[in-house]
Design an enzyme around this catalytic site. Structure first.
Site, mmCIF file in Angstrom:
data_model
loop_
_atom_site.group_PDB
_atom_site.id
_atom_site.type_symbol
_atom_site.label_atom_id
_atom_site.label_comp_id
_atom_site.label_asym_id
_atom_site.label_seq_id
_atom_site.Cartn_x
_atom_site.Cartn_y
_atom_site.Cartn_z
ATOM 1 N NE ARG A 107 -3.805 0.680 2.041
ATOM 2 C CZ ARG A 107 -5.004 0.801 2.620
ATOM 3 N NH1 ARG A 107 -5.158 1.534 3.697
ATOM 4 N NH2 ARG A 107 -6.049 0.184 2.111
ATOM 5 C CG HIS A 134 -8.507 0.282 -2.586
ATOM 6 N ND1 HIS A 134 -7.762 -0.849 -2.286
ATOM 7 C CD2 HIS A 134 -9.108 0.664 -1.425
ATOM 8 C CE1 HIS A 134 -7.914 -1.121 -0.996
ATOM 9 N NE2 HIS A 134 -8.719 -0.229 -0.452
ATOM 10 C CD GLN A 137 -13.090 -1.605 -0.396
ATOM 11 O OE1 GLN A 137 -12.268 -1.539 0.503
ATOM 12 N NE2 GLN A 137 -14.296 -2.131 -0.213
ATOM 13 C CG ASP A 229 -13.538 6.404 -0.623
ATOM 14 O OD1 ASP A 229 -13.474 6.249 0.623
ATOM 15 O OD2 ASP A 229 -12.529 6.413 -1.349
ATOM 16 C CB CYS A 269 -14.221 1.343 0.500
ATOM 17 S SG CYS A 269 -13.702 3.061 0.591
ATOM 18 N NE ARG A 297 -10.291 -5.094 0.818
ATOM 19 C CZ ARG A 297 -9.516 -4.091 1.249
ATOM 20 N NH1 ARG A 297 -10.058 -3.028 1.799
ATOM 21 N NH2 ARG A 297 -8.195 -4.113 1.092
#
Ligand code: CP
Ligand code: NVA
Length: 310
Positions: A107, A134, A137, A229, A269, A297
């Site tokens: 990340r 992402h 996700q 988000d 998310c 996830r």
């Protein structure tokens, strides 16, 4: 033969619809096994290094627990503690870690760093979020939509707010899998044109539709899924106040939810900022599936690790 073995997972764009379908199917199989208490140590003896240059709750815990449930071991590698933080080149880090590990999850900020890591690693590299994308996700989100609605093809999804990493991965993943996606975002904060172009190309193959509008009400019209988000992503903290003003018409509140199809799923998310991109009332409502998304996830990434690393 598993066509995913040894591959990197940097963007959903690198995977065909049938490969994504296989990932989702295996995620459901692994989820079923976990719920029934059936062991599934398909990565026994394997190790995953997890490099974090940004904070995380879901990504870190779901990868670490996921690799453990698969019989392997996960190493949390804070970039501050790695020599990378002192300037060791990414290519050297990639080559050295490839001698110890069976996979790397990273990340970071710059998507180019993940591409560079992948270019010099001889083991699969998984993108755990960059400023651009992402994909883990979006994979979990597709799993959630499929589970809740029963299929992906022809579902109408709306994404409201910042045209950020999450929006980009949703654009690529939804368009590839036949989910219609309507993005409602203010001028100057719409998803990157190059991503929208790729999504439209995917949509022309899958038969889905990609729309980008500045009108939040138009975006949620006929939606089966409403997604949002944060308005200021990690690294944009100093823009938070300015963005709050710009994005306020895009808040998911009960009035906006009423404009979608009855019973539309509400997705986020997480982490969420209540009273900003979403109200507490909507986040806590029966239509909200945010915790299922978070749980998925784990299942989606277990499938991913198993398919790339087994
Ligand atoms: N959604 C998500 O990636 O959460 P974390 O930042 O907590 O990992
Ligand atoms: N867009 C957000 C997602 C967090 C999971 C960020 O990059 O901070």
């Amino acid at each position: 033969m598993n066509s995913l073995l040894g591959r990197h997972f940097l963007s959903l764009q690198d995977f065909t619809a049938s490969e994504i379908d296989a990932l989702l199917d295996f995620a459901q199989e692994l989820k079923g096994k976990l719920k029934k208490g059936i062991p599934h140590p398909v990565l026994a003896g394997k190790t995953l290094g997890m490099i974090f240059q940004k904070p995380s709750t879901r990504t870190r815990v779901s990868f670490e627990v996921g690799i453990w449930q698969l019989g392997g071991y996960g190493l949390f590698l804070s970039s501050q503690d790695l020599q990378m933080g002192r300037g060791e080149p990414i290519k050297d880090t990639a080559a050295v870690l490839s001698r110890y590990l069976d996979g790397i999850m990273i990340r970071t900020f710059d998507h180019g760093e993940v591409e560079e890591l992948a270019a010099h690693a001889t083991i699969p590299v998984i993108n755990g979020l960059t400023d651009l994308l992402h994909p883990c996700q979006a994979l979990a989100d597709l799993l959630t939509i499929k589970e809740k609605i029963g299929h992906l093809d022809g579902v109408n999804a709306a994404y409201l707010g910042d045209g950020n990493n999450v929006a980009h991965s949703l654009l690529l993943g939804c368009s590839r899998m036949g989910v219609n996606l309507s993005v409602g975002a203010p001028e100057g904060y719409q998803p990157l044109e190059e991503i929208v172009k790729k999504a439209r190309e995917n949509a022309s193959i899958s038969g889905s539709k990609v729309t980008v509008t500045q009108d939040p009400r138009e975006a949620v019209h006929e939606a089966d899924v409403i997604y949002t988000d944060v308005w200021a992503s990690m690294g944009q903290e100093e823009e938070k106040i300015a963005r709050k003003k710009i994005f306020s018409p895009y808040q998911i509140n009960s009035e906006l939810v009423k404009l979608a199809r009855p019973g539309a799923l509400v997705m986020h998310c997480l982490p969420a900022y209540r009273g900003e991109e979403i109200t507490e009332e909507v986040l806590k409502s029966e239509q909200s599936v945010v915790l299922d998304q978070a749980e998925n996830r784990l299942h989606a990434q277990k499938s991913l690790m198993a398919m790339l690393m087994a």
